[in-house]
Scaffold this active site. Structure first.
Site, PDB file in Angstrom:
ATOM      1  N   ASP A  28       0.823  -1.219  -0.250  1.00  0.00           N
ATOM      2  CA  ASP A  28      -0.101  -0.075  -0.341  1.00  0.00           C
ATOM      3  C   ASP A  28       1.150   1.476  -0.126  1.00  0.00           C
ATOM      4  OD1 ASP A  28      -1.916   1.542   0.915  1.00  0.00           O
ATOM      5  OD2 ASP A  28      -1.768   1.361   2.548  1.00  0.00           O
ATOM      6  N   ASP A  56      -2.200  -0.454   6.254  1.00  0.00           N
ATOM      7  CA  ASP A  56      -1.684  -0.290   7.610  1.00  0.00           C
ATOM      8  C   ASP A  56      -3.058   0.765   7.384  1.00  0.00           C
ATOM      9  OD1 ASP A  56      -1.309   2.181   5.663  1.00  0.00           O
ATOM     10  OD2 ASP A  56      -0.823   3.698   7.752  1.00  0.00           O
ATOM     11  N   ASP A  82      -7.372  -1.939   2.947  1.00  0.00           N
ATOM     12  CA  ASP A  82      -6.326  -3.251   3.018  1.00  0.00           C
ATOM     13  C   ASP A  82      -6.286  -4.254   3.482  1.00  0.00           C
ATOM     14  OD1 ASP A  82      -4.249  -1.031   1.673  1.00  0.00           O
ATOM     15  OD2 ASP A  82      -3.702  -0.752   4.042  1.00  0.00           O
TER      16      ASP A  82
END
Length: 643
Positions: free
Chosen positions: A338, A539, A543
């Site tokens: 990410d 995080d 996600d």
């Protein structure tokens, strides 16, 4: 009465959640008591403790093994363990060597502990789902037919309802804006680092945070079909899907148990019928066979190694949720990151200050600070924080007003100050030079966000902000490629231009932008189809589904959301990306040790089986060989405790 009732409920809840752990502990205590009693010659007391240990520790395995045998007509390792343990107990009574009963109790204890650990891992999914559901409010404000505000539970919303969302509130369900403008913080859902400006006709998502505007939304789908609910369903489905390696291991265990049990029966029956063995010798050899063929050494080849690796990782700030993930990460060859909060810091910084001729940087910042210090927009906060670190004195601003999605306006020393987007500045007929526009375009091409500062219809300059890349990110990606990782991918909900800028800095070739959580899930699935093992690092809530579906999900512990920390298989307790490479190295080392242990334990089991067939060993020798090989592979696994 109430306290007593609550106490009973607490005790019931404890045993409901930890019954397997309690059974394993009680079994261990009773086996130890039985051993001590035999050492002291208290045979009667030992015969009282050991059968209870067998029942308490072996009940679950016996139930599962018999269920599999009856319903699926299959033998499994649980049943093999029970047969081997009962065989050891039978031999102990038969030969009056009562310490053989202890050996059977230890076999039961090992499996009871394994079952307890598995039960703890099974509860993770339920906790993850509960935390995800806390993102959305329980109630919504509905505008009824009389144009009055009415509060109702979320589950009573219907398609077509008009709901009211006030500033600072979380949006209760997906919908279309009918009236109002606002800046929506979607970072928890889409991962976008900057709040997104929304106006009439735009879609908003449940669980996102409204800014300063008052919104009226039209519910365009049922709350059960909202984006956050889809995230919950994706996490649940991805976590409950058993990986191929687990399915293969279950088949292998059942095949192994079937072969061992059938071979044991054959050894008890065939030699007396065809080789002139007496029945006592044949049954004795068959029971010795079941004991030495027990898979304890095989199990010890894996779990002590993985547990040692987990302990090693914990010392270095790498938290593995279970041993399987330590093993998996040693086999991965693709990794997806990410962007926001993972490869970048997730905090906006001032990176460029460009005043026009005749204007000082400090003067530009001071005027921007005067109005932005009264704003809670992330860009305004970044400007205010930067100005304060430069010790720029703050001057008072009057009549400050935020224009949602455009900028902020105020009066400083009776001068009108604008801080905002270029398009907004142009709407007020403020002159901007083509040279400055070109500079702005160049900054935005580099993935930066630009705000303009004007005074009394004259442009003073511009300020550029960005979410900076983590210092160690470039080094990590370079080292991952050196370490044999075939593909490094970046996934983000941000715009393509911003994503490309970050990817260029980090030398990442494959970039996916403008992603929703389900889009990330699709990409992870595609990567899994192409590569042997895939890691996802993230995080944010957005996600979570991808973390759950990936072969290994890694969460950034310092910045990670609680749901992400629960969903991920591995948590970096600090936001140090370099720990990812350490985790991969530790996983590869663990796999090497496991392979060595399995090769040794299988070889030793084969040696014991051959020796037993030719009558070269007796029961004590078989037990010594069996327990000795188990001890050796256990000690071998402890090597991973060293850095």
């Amino acid at each position: 009465m109430t306290q007593r009732s609550n106490s009973l409920i607490s005790v019931q809840d404890f045993f409901q959640h930890y019954s397997e752990i309690v059974a394993a502990v009680v079994c261990a205590v009773l086996v130890f008591i039985g051993w001590m009693c035999l050492q002291m010659g208290w045979v009667g007391l030992a015969f009282f403790a050991l059968p209870i240990a067998y029942v308490i520790g072996g009940y679950g395995s016996a139930k599962d093994g018999l269920t599999t045998l009856v319903e699926e007509k299959q033998f499994d390792v649980d049943l093999l363990m029970i047969v081997a343990a009962l065989g050891a107990a039978f031999l102990g009574f038969w030969k009056q060597d009562y310490f053989l009963i202890i050996d059977g109790g230890i076999l039961i204890l090992i499996f009871a502990l394994s079952s307890a650990l598995e039960g703890i891992a099974m509860e993770n999914t339920e906790r993850n789902i509960k935390k995800l559901m806390q993102l959305t409010p329980d109630i919504a404000r509905v505008i009824n037919n009389d144009q009055q505000e009415e509060t109702i539970p979320i589950n009573q919303l219907k398609i077509g309802d008009i709901i009211l969302v006030k500033p600072g509130e979380r949006i209760p369900t997906d919908g279309i804006i009918l009236s109002g403008n606002s800046s929506i913080n979607q970072s928890a859902i889409t991962g976008e680092s900057i709040p997104v400006d929304k106006t009439m006709g735009d879609e908003v998502f449940a669980g996102t945070l409204n800014g300063y505007g008052v919104l009226q939304l039209k519910v365009d789908q049922s709350p059960e079909s909202s984006l956050i609910q889809r995230v919950i369903q994706l996490v649940e489905r991805a976590q409950t899907d058993a990986p191929h390696s687990q399915q293969f291991m279950e088949k292998f265990e059942r095949g192994y148990a079937k072969v061992i049990i059938l071979t044991g029966l054959g050894l008890a029956i065939i030699p007396p019928l065809f080789l002139s063995w007496n029945w006592e010798t044949a049954i004795y050899r068959a029971l010795v066979f079941l004991v030495v063929a027990s898979p304890c050494a095989l199990l010890a080849s894996i779990m002590p190694t993985l547990l040692s690796g987990i302990a090693n990782g914990a010392r270095h700030g790498i938290l593995f949720k279970n041993g399987a993930q330590l093993e998996k990460i040693g086999r991965i060859n693709a990794i997806a990151f990410d962007k926001t909060g993972t490869l970048t810091t997730g905090k906006l910084n001032i990176v460029d200050i460009i005043p026009v001729a005749g204007i000082l940087e400090t003067e530009l910042l001071q005027l921007a600070l005067a109005v932005e210090s009264l704003s809670e927009h992330p860009i305004g906060q970044a400007i205010a924080q930067f100005a304060l670190t430069k010790n720029i004195p703050r001057i008072a601003a009057m009549n400050v007003a935020t224009q949602i999605g455009e900028g902020i306006i105020g009066e400083v020393n009776q001068n009108q100050i604008f801080v905002g987007k270029l398009e907004w500045i142009n709407q007020h007929n403020i002159y901007v030079s083509p040279e400055l526009v070109e500079i702005s375009d160049h900054l935005e091409t580099d993935g930066k966000t630009v705000v303009w500062v004007t005074q009394n219809h004259q442009t003073l300059g511009l300020i550029a902000v960005e979410d900076p890349v983590r210092l160690e990110a470039k080094t990590l990606i370079k080292n991952l490629r050196k370490f044999g990782i075939e593909q490094v991918v970046m996934l983000t909900g941000d715009h393509q231009r911003t994503a490309d800028s970050v990817a260029k800095q980090l030398n990442i070739d494959l970039v996916y932008a403008n992603l929703l959580p389900e889009d990330k899930l699709t990409i992870i699935r595609q990567l899994k189809n192409r590569y042997h093992g895939v890691v996802m690092v993230g995080d944010g809530i957005n996600d979570a589904p991808a973390l759950a579906l990936a072969d290994v999900g890694i969460a950034m512990g310092g910045a990670g959301n609680d749901v992400v920390l629960e969903t991920a298989d591995i948590v970096l307790m600090t936001d140090q990306l370099g720990k990812i490479l350490k985790a991969i190295k530790l996983g590869r080392r663990a796999n090497r040790v496991i392979q060595q242990n399995i090769a040794f334990s299988l070889s030793f089991i084969v040696l014991l089986l051959i020796s037993n067939f030719f009558g070269l060993i007796n029961m004590p020798t078989g037990i010594i060989g069996h327990e000795g090989s188990t001890l050796l592979v256990t000690l071998s696994g402890l090597r991973l405790l060293k850095s």
